[in-house]
Design an enzyme around this catalytic site. Sequence first.
Site, PDB file in Angstrom:
ATOM      1  N   HIS A  77       8.231  13.904 -26.548  1.00  8.29           N
ATOM      2  CA  HIS A  77       8.935  13.266 -27.742  1.00  8.29           C
ATOM      3  C   HIS A  77       9.530  13.991 -28.775  1.00  8.29           C
ATOM      4  O   HIS A  77      10.503  14.104 -29.387  1.00  8.29           O
ATOM      5  CB  HIS A  77       8.271  12.161 -28.117  1.00  8.29           C
ATOM      6  CG  HIS A  77       7.810  11.081 -27.300  1.00  8.29           C
ATOM      7  ND1 HIS A  77       8.676  10.495 -26.326  1.00  8.29           N
ATOM      8  CD2 HIS A  77       6.509  10.283 -27.187  1.00  8.29           C
ATOM      9  CE1 HIS A  77       7.840   9.683 -25.603  1.00  8.29           C
ATOM     10  NE2 HIS A  77       6.609   9.753 -26.110  1.00  8.29           N
ATOM     11  N   GLU A  79       1.151   8.358 -36.202  1.00  8.33           N
ATOM     12  CA  GLU A  79       0.633   7.078 -35.687  1.00  8.33           C
ATOM     13  C   GLU A  79      -0.794   6.491 -36.412  1.00  8.33           C
ATOM     14  O   GLU A  79      -1.469   7.557 -36.667  1.00  8.33           O
ATOM     15  CB  GLU A  79       0.428   6.968 -34.159  1.00  8.33           C
ATOM     16  CG  GLU A  79       1.522   7.249 -33.313  1.00  8.33           C
ATOM     17  CD  GLU A  79       1.202   7.159 -31.698  1.00  8.33           C
ATOM     18  OE1 GLU A  79       1.336   6.012 -31.385  1.00  8.33           O
ATOM     19  OE2 GLU A  79       0.842   8.075 -31.268  1.00  8.33           O
ATOM     20  N   LYS A  95      -2.767  10.772 -33.886  1.00  5.41           N
ATOM     21  CA  LYS A  95      -3.334   9.467 -33.890  1.00  5.41           C
ATOM     22  C   LYS A  95      -3.945   9.196 -35.041  1.00  5.41           C
ATOM     23  O   LYS A  95      -4.661  10.244 -35.785  1.00  5.41           O
ATOM     24  CB  LYS A  95      -4.106   9.075 -32.629  1.00  5.41           C
ATOM     25  CG  LYS A  95      -3.280   9.274 -31.483  1.00  5.41           C
ATOM     26  CD  LYS A  95      -2.970   8.151 -30.932  1.00  5.41           C
ATOM     27  CE  LYS A  95      -2.241   8.239 -29.355  1.00  5.41           C
ATOM     28  NZ  LYS A  95      -1.181   7.408 -29.063  1.00  5.41           N
ATOM     29  N   ASP A 130       0.913  -1.121  -0.160  1.00  8.87           N
ATOM     30  CA  ASP A 130       0.032  -0.160  -0.032  1.00  8.87           C
ATOM     31  C   ASP A 130       1.072   1.180  -0.108  1.00  8.87           C
ATOM     32  O   ASP A 130       1.748   1.489   0.782  1.00  8.87           O
ATOM     33  CB  ASP A 130      -0.893  -0.072   1.182  1.00  8.87           C
ATOM     34  CG  ASP A 130      -1.852   1.178   1.439  1.00  8.87           C
ATOM     35  OD1 ASP A 130      -1.531   2.282   0.865  1.00  8.87           O
ATOM     36  OD2 ASP A 130      -2.771   1.109   1.993  1.00  8.87           O
ATOM     37  N   LYS A 178      15.520   4.843 -28.505  1.00  8.93           N
ATOM     38  CA  LYS A 178      15.456   4.163 -29.784  1.00  8.93           C
ATOM     39  C   LYS A 178      16.715   4.533 -30.778  1.00  8.93           C
ATOM     40  O   LYS A 178      17.289   5.483 -30.692  1.00  8.93           O
ATOM     41  CB  LYS A 178      14.144   4.965 -30.924  1.00  8.93           C
ATOM     42  CG  LYS A 178      13.016   4.863 -30.331  1.00  8.93           C
ATOM     43  CD  LYS A 178      12.051   5.163 -30.943  1.00  8.93           C
ATOM     44  CE  LYS A 178      10.541   5.245 -30.423  1.00  8.93           C
ATOM     45  NZ  LYS A 178       9.805   4.170 -30.786  1.00  8.93           N
TER      46      LYS A 178
HETATM   47  C1  BG6 Z   1       3.749   7.185 -25.664  1.00  5.94           C
HETATM   48  C2  BG6 Z   1       2.407   7.850 -25.852  1.00  5.94           C
HETATM   49  O1  BG6 Z   1       4.690   7.932 -25.008  1.00  5.94           O
HETATM   50  O2  BG6 Z   1       4.364   7.090 -27.010  1.00  5.94           O
HETATM   51  C3  BG6 Z   1       1.574   6.855 -26.795  1.00  5.94           C
HETATM   52  O3  BG6 Z   1       1.820   7.864 -24.608  1.00  5.94           O
HETATM   53  C4  BG6 Z   1       2.274   6.761 -27.986  1.00  5.94           C
HETATM   54  O4  BG6 Z   1       0.421   7.746 -26.888  1.00  5.94           O
HETATM   55  C5  BG6 Z   1       3.699   6.238 -27.936  1.00  5.94           C
HETATM   56  O5  BG6 Z   1       1.417   5.767 -28.772  1.00  5.94           O
HETATM   57  C6  BG6 Z   1       4.170   6.278 -29.306  1.00  5.94           C
HETATM   58  O6  BG6 Z   1       5.387   5.474 -28.912  1.00  5.94           O
HETATM   59  P1  BG6 Z   1       6.191   4.516 -30.280  1.00  5.94           P
HETATM   60  O7  BG6 Z   1       7.400   4.042 -29.581  1.00  5.94           O
HETATM   61  O8  BG6 Z   1       5.039   3.492 -30.544  1.00  5.94           O
HETATM   62  O9  BG6 Z   1       6.279   5.442 -31.161  1.00  5.94           O
END
Ligand code: BG6
Length: 491
Positions: free
Chosen positions: A242, A218, A342, A86, A184
């Site tokens: 990112h 994405e 997205k 907890d 990466k």
């Molecule tokens: C994450 C986000 O940080 O990165 C997600 O919260 C996103 O929404 C993801 O899909 C993308 O990561 P990658 O490595 O698949 O490009």
Amino acid sequence: MSFDLVFFGGTGDLTWRKLMPALFQAFRHGKLPEGGRILAVARDARSDDEYRQFIRQRFDEVDAAKRPSDDEFARFAQLLHYQQMDLSQPEHYARLKRWLDEPRAEEGRTSPADTVVLYLATSPHLFPVICEQLGTAGLNHDRIRVVLEKPLGHDLDSARRINAVVRSVFKESQAFRIDHYLGKPSVQNLSALRFGNAFFEPLWRRESIANIQITIAESLGVGTRGDFYDRTGALRDMIQNHALQLLTMIAMEPPPTADADAIRDEKLKVLKSLKPFTRESVQRDVVRGQYRAGSVGGQAVPGYLDESKVPTGSRCETFVALRTEVQNWRWAGVPFYLRTGKRLAGRDAHIVVNFRPVPHPIFAGVHQANKLVIKLQPEDGLELHLMAAKGSVGHGSEALSPVSLDLDFDKAFASGRVGAYERLLLDAIAGRLNLFVRSDEQEQAWAWVEPILQAWNQDPIGPRPYVAGSWGPPAASALVARDGFMWEEEQ
Ligand code: BG6
């Protein structure tokens, strides 16, 4: 070197979906230092064996190539332990401390680990309480490192509050803030490209470069994360971290050494040089969008508002495109376009460096300016677009043709490449901070996006719709066209 790795949020999505498979890969590749123990802590009661079973079953949901055989899992499972906890109870931290300080022989160890990594894979609102309790329990000594998963905060204020607590308990050198893009291989290659070669540096400036475009597209939607996503949106989820990290790596000055702080100092300078947004410039230079039903890869997909756990009438953005500038001598006046979303046309992350056209064209026909395309995912590679003469005879033969030099790093370095989380976990265990984000970098990134959040709060017009499977709202193209440029896929 022995280590203990503790996952707070040990039964959560991040742990079983990303962290355990990454650790297993490190184990399979023989990269995990000997003498390690992995402890998952979470709310419910489970034995070590029950936890191992849970992880075993979850492995069936990850990439087939990354799944362990029975034999491999049996060996990996010996490292796994579980403790019910907890997170508000001091005695539970005391028990954790005993487990770390007094390992038992049947757990494969007789002395405390050389390194203890505490990985906070919980919701960030728990970070302050966990850090405070760790401090009170004495779990902040020099052998301890704490890993903080994003999102770290919701805005500048909350990020500052979390960082203040983290700093009051741990030294900055003990804090490993994750941005998994930095793990990466393709992203590490950005530094290698710029600072491992003399070739690009003389051209890497406003005199030669017309504009830079950073795209993280994405094809997936928000999936089952509708509730989390709706509180977050693309600006906080992808741009603040990112995309800005990619921008800093493209725009930073050469650091004097490859030490973590030398690199992070330069990245911070870039963040501080970003042109600040005002309410007017948000209107002009930032486009937000939200996907409607459409089709991706030939499959019909629902719109954002019909995704599960998304509140009716949500104004959450699933797409952002923006224009900014790095206000310093190297980059003055060069537009940097950032874009993420997205349910776009494909999964595709890349950076395009568009060079200026030749100053005085002497050949007939269309002249395309040079460009460098840095492919980050799904492929990891480099394309250098040039003009060349075909060498044929006849009408128009003097005209130039575009050709490209194409490098495929996945092929060139087929073996020995490790995934982002595997790399970052191994770096945290080894104490290498280079690929982690410092608190001042992170706060500066929040400070920069803050005016966008504020302007959107007061903006009666919500995000612009775009059809799933497209490249976002048409306004994103207009943003770039205004400067006389086009996005990569429109060229
Ligand atoms: C994450 C986000 O940080 O990165 C997600 O919260 C996103 O929404 C993801 O899909 C993308 O990561 P990658 O490595 O698949 O490009």
